[in-house]
Design a protein around this motif. Structure first.
Motif, PDB file in Angstrom:
ATOM      1  N   ASP A   7       0.835  -1.201   0.000  1.00 55.61           N
ATOM      2  CA  ASP A   7       0.000   0.000   0.000  1.00 55.61           C
ATOM      3  C   ASP A   7       0.867   1.247   0.000  1.00 55.61           C
ATOM      4  O   ASP A   7       2.051   1.209   0.352  1.00 55.61           O
ATOM      5  N   PHE A   8       0.224   2.357  -0.372  1.00 58.66           N
ATOM      6  CA  PHE A   8       0.929   3.603  -0.628  1.00 58.66           C
ATOM      7  C   PHE A   8       1.249   4.350   0.668  1.00 58.66           C
ATOM      8  O   PHE A   8       0.624   4.120   1.703  1.00 58.66           O
ATOM      9  N   GLU A   9       2.172   5.259   0.561  1.00 53.62           N
ATOM     10  CA  GLU A   9       2.552   6.057   1.727  1.00 53.62           C
ATOM     11  C   GLU A   9       1.439   7.007   2.164  1.00 53.62           C
ATOM     12  O   GLU A   9       1.432   7.471   3.303  1.00 53.62           O
ATOM     13  N   PHE A  10       0.464   7.274   1.283  1.00 54.77           N
ATOM     14  CA  PHE A  10      -0.648   8.162   1.614  1.00 54.77           C
ATOM     15  C   PHE A  10      -1.932   7.390   1.923  1.00 54.77           C
ATOM     16  O   PHE A  10      -2.989   7.980   2.107  1.00 54.77           O
ATOM     17  N   SER A  11      -1.847   6.067   1.991  1.00 55.69           N
ATOM     18  CA  SER A  11      -3.037   5.222   2.148  1.00 55.69           C
ATOM     19  C   SER A  11      -3.529   5.195   3.582  1.00 55.69           C
ATOM     20  O   SER A  11      -2.815   5.555   4.529  1.00 55.69           O
ATOM     21  N   LEU A  12      -4.758   4.719   3.758  1.00 62.88           N
ATOM     22  CA  LEU A  12      -5.300   4.501   5.099  1.00 62.88           C
ATOM     23  C   LEU A  12      -4.490   3.436   5.837  1.00 62.88           C
ATOM     24  O   LEU A  12      -4.373   3.478   7.069  1.00 62.88           O
ATOM     25  N   THR A  13      -3.924   2.482   5.103  1.00 55.14           N
ATOM     26  CA  THR A  13      -3.084   1.458   5.720  1.00 55.14           C
ATOM     27  C   THR A  13      -1.892   2.097   6.421  1.00 55.14           C
ATOM     28  O   THR A  13      -1.592   1.790   7.587  1.00 55.14           O
ATOM     29  N   ALA A  53       9.540   6.102   6.702  1.00 54.50           N
ATOM     30  CA  ALA A  53      10.827   6.683   6.328  1.00 54.50           C
ATOM     31  C   ALA A  53      10.857   7.159   4.890  1.00 54.50           C
ATOM     32  O   ALA A  53      11.640   8.058   4.548  1.00 54.50           O
ATOM     33  N   VAL A  54      10.009   6.591   4.037  1.00 53.24           N
ATOM     34  CA  VAL A  54      10.010   7.006   2.635  1.00 53.24           C
ATOM     35  C   VAL A  54       9.667   8.482   2.484  1.00 53.24           C
ATOM     36  O   VAL A  54      10.056   9.124   1.504  1.00 53.24           O
ATOM     37  N   MET A  55       8.984   9.040   3.489  1.00 51.15           N
ATOM     38  CA  MET A  55       8.625  10.457   3.413  1.00 51.15           C
ATOM     39  C   MET A  55       9.839  11.360   3.548  1.00 51.15           C
ATOM     40  O   MET A  55       9.749  12.566   3.292  1.00 51.15           O
ATOM     41  N   SER A  56      10.975  10.804   3.955  1.00 51.61           N
ATOM     42  CA  SER A  56      12.201  11.600   4.028  1.00 51.61           C
ATOM     43  C   SER A  56      12.812  11.834   2.652  1.00 51.61           C
ATOM     44  O   SER A  56      13.696  12.685   2.495  1.00 51.61           O
ATOM     45  N   ASP A 100       6.619  -0.994  -0.880  1.00 50.76           N
ATOM     46  CA  ASP A 100       7.546  -1.502   0.131  1.00 50.76           C
ATOM     47  C   ASP A 100       7.965  -0.349   1.029  1.00 50.76           C
ATOM     48  O   ASP A 100       8.312   0.732   0.537  1.00 50.76           O
ATOM     49  N   GLN A 101       7.966  -0.601   2.343  1.00 51.76           N
ATOM     50  CA  GLN A 101       8.229   0.490   3.269  1.00 51.76           C
ATOM     51  C   GLN A 101       9.065   0.031   4.464  1.00 51.76           C
ATOM     52  O   GLN A 101       9.094  -1.156   4.799  1.00 51.76           O
ATOM     53  N   ILE A 102       9.716   1.002   5.086  1.00 53.38           N
ATOM     54  CA  ILE A 102      10.319   0.850   6.412  1.00 53.38           C
ATOM     55  C   ILE A 102       9.800   2.002   7.256  1.00 53.38           C
ATOM     56  O   ILE A 102       9.906   3.161   6.843  1.00 53.38           O
ATOM     57  N   LEU A 103       9.214   1.672   8.393  1.00 48.63           N
ATOM     58  CA  LEU A 103       8.680   2.687   9.298  1.00 48.63           C
ATOM     59  C   LEU A 103       9.460   2.640  10.608  1.00 48.63           C
ATOM     60  O   LEU A 103       9.829   1.567  11.089  1.00 48.63           O
ATOM     61  N   THR A 104       9.692   3.798  11.196  1.00 42.92           N
ATOM     62  CA  THR A 104      10.561   3.918  12.364  1.00 42.92           C
ATOM     63  C   THR A 104       9.788   4.388  13.587  1.00 42.92           C
ATOM     64  O   THR A 104       8.840   5.173  13.487  1.00 42.92           O
ATOM     65  N   SER A 105      10.230   3.910  14.762  1.00 45.84           N
ATOM     66  CA  SER A 105       9.659   4.382  16.024  1.00 45.84           C
ATOM     67  C   SER A 105      10.254   5.759  16.359  1.00 45.84           C
ATOM     68  O   SER A 105      11.267   6.169  15.785  1.00 45.84           O
ATOM     69  N   PRO A 106       9.634   6.503  17.311  1.00 50.61           N
ATOM     70  CA  PRO A 106      10.064   7.888  17.592  1.00 50.61           C
ATOM     71  C   PRO A 106      11.512   8.030  18.027  1.00 50.61           C
ATOM     72  O   PRO A 106      12.118   9.088  17.810  1.00 50.61           O
ATOM     73  N   SER A 107      12.102   6.990  18.613  1.00 45.83           N
ATOM     74  CA  SER A 107      13.484   7.109  19.075  1.00 45.83           C
ATOM     75  C   SER A 107      14.491   7.171  17.930  1.00 45.83           C
ATOM     76  O   SER A 107      15.631   7.616  18.113  1.00 45.83           O
ATOM     77  N   ARG A 160      15.513   9.063  15.325  1.00 44.67           N
ATOM     78  CA  ARG A 160      15.306  10.416  14.794  1.00 44.67           C
ATOM     79  C   ARG A 160      16.181  10.711  13.588  1.00 44.67           C
ATOM     80  O   ARG A 160      15.819  11.514  12.729  1.00 44.67           O
ATOM     81  N   HIS A 161      17.336  10.125  13.537  1.00 46.77           N
ATOM     82  CA  HIS A 161      18.289  10.426  12.477  1.00 46.77           C
ATOM     83  C   HIS A 161      18.621   9.152  11.711  1.00 46.77           C
ATOM     84  O   HIS A 161      19.072   8.164  12.297  1.00 46.77           O
ATOM     85  N   PHE A 162      18.384   9.175  10.427  1.00 49.55           N
ATOM     86  CA  PHE A 162      18.653   8.003   9.594  1.00 49.55           C
ATOM     87  C   PHE A 162      18.819   8.459   8.155  1.00 49.55           C
ATOM     88  O   PHE A 162      18.482   9.581   7.785  1.00 49.55           O
ATOM     89  N   THR A 163      19.350   7.578   7.337  1.00 46.98           N
ATOM     90  CA  THR A 163      19.348   7.775   5.891  1.00 46.98           C
ATOM     91  C   THR A 163      18.544   6.639   5.277  1.00 46.98           C
ATOM     92  O   THR A 163      18.622   5.493   5.730  1.00 46.98           O
ATOM     93  N   TYR A 164      17.794   6.972   4.258  1.00 48.83           N
ATOM     94  CA  TYR A 164      16.867   6.006   3.660  1.00 48.83           C
ATOM     95  C   TYR A 164      17.106   5.969   2.164  1.00 48.83           C
ATOM     96  O   TYR A 164      17.373   7.002   1.524  1.00 48.83           O
ATOM     97  N   ASP A 165      16.994   4.798   1.597  1.00 44.66           N
ATOM     98  CA  ASP A 165      17.237   4.641   0.169  1.00 44.66           C
ATOM     99  C   ASP A 165      16.292   3.600  -0.406  1.00 44.66           C
ATOM    100  O   ASP A 165      16.229   2.461   0.078  1.00 44.66           O
ATOM    101  N   SER A 166      15.527   3.998  -1.409  1.00 41.14           N
ATOM    102  CA  SER A 166      14.788   3.044  -2.223  1.00 41.14           C
ATOM    103  C   SER A 166      15.700   2.708  -3.395  1.00 41.14           C
ATOM    104  O   SER A 166      15.965   3.551  -4.253  1.00 41.14           O
ATOM    105  N   VAL A 167      16.225   1.491  -3.394  1.00 44.02           N
ATOM    106  CA  VAL A 167      17.310   1.126  -4.309  1.00 44.02           C
ATOM    107  C   VAL A 167      16.701   0.552  -5.586  1.00 44.02           C
ATOM    108  O   VAL A 167      16.223  -0.592  -5.610  1.00 44.02           O
ATOM    109  N   HIS A 168      16.730   1.329  -6.633  1.00 50.26           N
ATOM    110  CA  HIS A 168      15.993   0.987  -7.850  1.00 50.26           C
ATOM    111  C   HIS A 168      16.826   0.057  -8.733  1.00 50.26           C
ATOM    112  O   HIS A 168      17.691   0.481  -9.502  1.00 50.26           O
ATOM    113  N   ILE A 169      16.507  -1.240  -8.618  1.00 50.46           N
ATOM    114  CA  ILE A 169      17.257  -2.253  -9.366  1.00 50.46           C
ATOM    115  C   ILE A 169      16.359  -3.191 -10.162  1.00 50.46           C
ATOM    116  O   ILE A 169      16.860  -4.007 -10.946  1.00 50.46           O
ATOM    117  N   ASN A 170      15.044  -3.103  -9.996  1.00 46.62           N
ATOM    118  CA  ASN A 170      14.135  -4.055 -10.641  1.00 46.62           C
ATOM    119  C   ASN A 170      12.967  -3.404 -11.361  1.00 46.62           C
ATOM    120  O   ASN A 170      12.736  -3.633 -12.552  1.00 46.62           O
TER     121      ASN A 170
END
Length: 612
Positions: free
Chosen positions: A533-539, A552-555, A574-581, A583-593
């Motif tokens: 499901d999408f990053e803007f979805s009800l899910t 994290a994709v919103m970053s 496909d998503q990775i979601l983070t808990s509030p603790s 705060r600092h990360f780097t995120y990459d959707s690695v386009h290979i397929n």
């Protein structure tokens, strides 16, 4: 509005008069009889999506053959040479012969048969219908005639609004609404159904698929992705310039070109505008442009630093030991090179040890051995793995395949906290130990008896330690979008029935995350996987309820938010979601397929790096 309504009303009256007079002349059967005038193609097509002559017999309908299809749904298209003055009425129609047609492009013909509305995929699909003439009798009156000049589909011609709101009195259907081709993209395409159309050089936004089709956009500036696609960013941003391209020439005679996202289909592509089950409005080309390769390359993410934990998610598309070794090798190479050997990888769609053979096998040890061995052979770490075998045929996917999520982890960098007792039907829980959260079973499943997981993959929870810090991972593969109506549905907005189950699944996962945070407010939790499901979805909104998680994709910049390409839309599944603790990360959707004609999976993996 005021200028359109009288014209539509006038056309309806005119069609009624034509029907009545044609019946009297014997050109049409099934309606009231009054006086005589020949039925034309635009009279058959009418001013709505449904022909005013549907179910009736017509005789002697004239036209010029514009294209012949000798495979699949066999038949030909013909077009009126004397168009009316109403842009809402199409001048072309498909003649379904059922066998290889005996006509050729440029033949002048008259056709008698039954006007029908064919729904590709069946009525339950929610698809619009294709107006056609079936069981035809065809008479060729001359040959070698010029094909009617095509209508050029341009960025300016296609409206920016996708579809009208459906009629509430008709269950949300747009079938009975008067077509407004100057206002709505779907109405514009419908007004050209069956007619000869063309496009100029256009950017490819959906790579060539196994069924010899690709997608282009006639609007190169419409929500472009960073790599040449078109980003789907909301339910009201459907990207109106997308159009599917197929060829009328059988593959045996001329192979369909391979194209990746960002390539260009150059020159002129011309042919009848069809409507089919898998892409809706489709230019079926008798003249196909040439693919210009723009050199799209597969991405490689950055290597994590010594103090960073790198966590990835990757849907490996029904991987099992019956797959050829090159698939294992390619997926392994992607983990090592493109993903830079993450410390932890959550895999989706790992099948059991004999794949889709439905014999009760549920273990996946052989699948995982072949995969981890291939990673070592590719120069990667000797990953260990943890997972839970499902109950046979209880988790959806291919019958007998028993797909599940599995954790890979590099024991040189991270340790797994094994807590015994987790199995397919036993729920893991959360306890507080020495002031910190802990799982009762690791690996363990989250609330597997919940009806939200019926015939669907159950989330896999695991407890890891990195540099003395505990990290909780929840690997997911939510219910698929199967059964949803497409963006081209006759209902607008379309019915997204599959979202109901994913919403329940998201709430269950959100509740579990809140239990961890209640035991330890500062706990590091990652929820990841094929959310479907999408990053803007009800899910996604349900997953993030109460601030428990953040996608994290919103970053990423909007132009880079996608992991999947469907019908020319680059979108997030496909998503990775983070808990509030975290705060600092780097995120990459690695386009290979997803953007490539040659794929090892149809999903792009995601990687997140942070310091626990």
């Amino acid at each position: 509005m005021s200028s359109t309504l009288p014209r539509t009303t006038s056309r309806t009256a005119a069609v009624s008069a034509v029907i009545a007079t044609a019946v009297a002349a014997g050109l049409l059967t099934g309606g009231p009889a009054t006086a005589a005038e020949a039925i034309s193609i635009h009279d058959i097509q009418g001013t709505t999506r449904i022909s005013p002559l549907a179910g009736k017999q017509v005789s002697g309908v004239p036209g010029i053959v514009t294209g012949v299809r000798t495979y699949g749904s066999r038949g030909f298209w013909m077009q009126e040479t004397r168009a009316d003055d109403n842009p809402a009425t199409s001048e072309g129609v498909f003649i379904h012969t059922g066998s290889v047609p005996t006509v050729a492009a440029g033949d002048a013909v008259t056709v008698s048969g039954t006007v029908t509305e064919y729904i590709p995929g069946g009525a339950s699909s929610g698809n619009q219908s294709l107006t056609q003439i079936t069981r035809p009798t065809v008479t060729v009156t001359s040959s070698g005639n010029p094909i009617p000049e095509p209508t050029t589909i341009t960025a300016h011609a296609v409206p920016s609004v996708y579809a009208p709101e459906g009629d509430p009195a008709a269950g949300g259907s747009i079938n009975g609404l008067p077509l407004k081709p100057a206002s709505y993209a779907l109405d514009y395409y419908e007004s050209l159904e069956g007619t000869n159309v063309r496009i100029g050089s256009s950017r490819v936004v959906g790579a060539t698929d196994p069924y010899s089709a690709l997608w282009v956009t006639v609007k190169p500036y419409e929500n472009p992705s960073a790599r040449g696609g078109t980003v789907y960013g909301s339910y009201t941003s459907q990207n109106t310039g997308r159009l599917q391209i197929q060829s009328l020439t059988p593959k045996a005679q001329q192979p369909f070109p391979k194209a990746n996202v960002g390539d260009w289909l150059t020159g002129t592509t011309e042919g009848p505008l069809d409507f089919n089950q898998f892409g809706g409005y489709t230019l079926t080309a008798h003249a196909l442009g040439t693919v210009a390769d723009r050199g799209l390359e597969r991405e490689t993410t950055d290597k994590q630093r010594a103090g960073e934990l790198a966590v990835a998610t990757y849907n490996v598309e029904n991987l099992d030991p019956t797959d050829p070794q090159p698939k294992f090798d390619a997926l392994a190479k992607a983990v090592v090179e493109n993903l830079a050997s993450p410390d932890i990888v959550a895999l989706e769609e790992i099948q059991d040890d004999n794949g889709a053979k439905n014999d009760g096998t549920v273990a996946a040890g052989q699948t995982m051995k072949r995969f981890t061995d291939a990673i070592v052979a590719a120069g990667g770490p000797a990953y260990e793995w943890r997972g839970i075998d499902p109950v046979n045929n209880e988790d959806g996917g291919q019958p007998g395949g028993n797909i599940r999520q599995v954790f890979l982890f590099n024991p040189e960098r991270v340790s797994f906290t094994d807590r015994a007792g987790g199995d397919a039907t036993t729920a893991t829980g959360v306890v507080r130990e020495r002031g910190r959260a802990a799982l009762t079973h690791s690996p363990g499943r989250i609330d597997p008896a919940n009806t939200a997981w019926e015939n669907s993959r159950k989330p896999l929870a695991g407890e890891f330690t990195f540099r003395g810090r505990t990290v909780f991972l929840i690997a997911n593969h939510f219910g698929s979008k199967g059964g949803d109506e497409s963006l081209l549905s006759h209902r607008q907005p379309p019915n997204r029935s599959s979202e109901v189950q994913r919403l329940q699944q998201a709430r269950a996962v959100n509740t579990f995350v809140k239990e961890i945070l209640a035991a330890q407010r500062t706990a590091d939790v990652l929820v990841l996987g094929d959310i479907n499901d999408f990053e803007f979805s009800l899910t996604t909104k349900a997953l993030t309820d109460g601030g428990a998680l953040c996608p994290a994709v919103m970053s990423l910049p909007r132009a880079e938010r996608y992991s999947y390409v469907y019908q020319g839309n680059s979108q997030v599944l496909d998503q990775i979601l983070t808990s509030p603790s975290i705060r600092h990360f780097t995120y990459d959707s690695v386009h290979i397929n997803a953007e490539f004609a040659e794929q090892n999976s149809d999903h792009d993996p995601q990687v997140l790096r942070f310091r626990p």
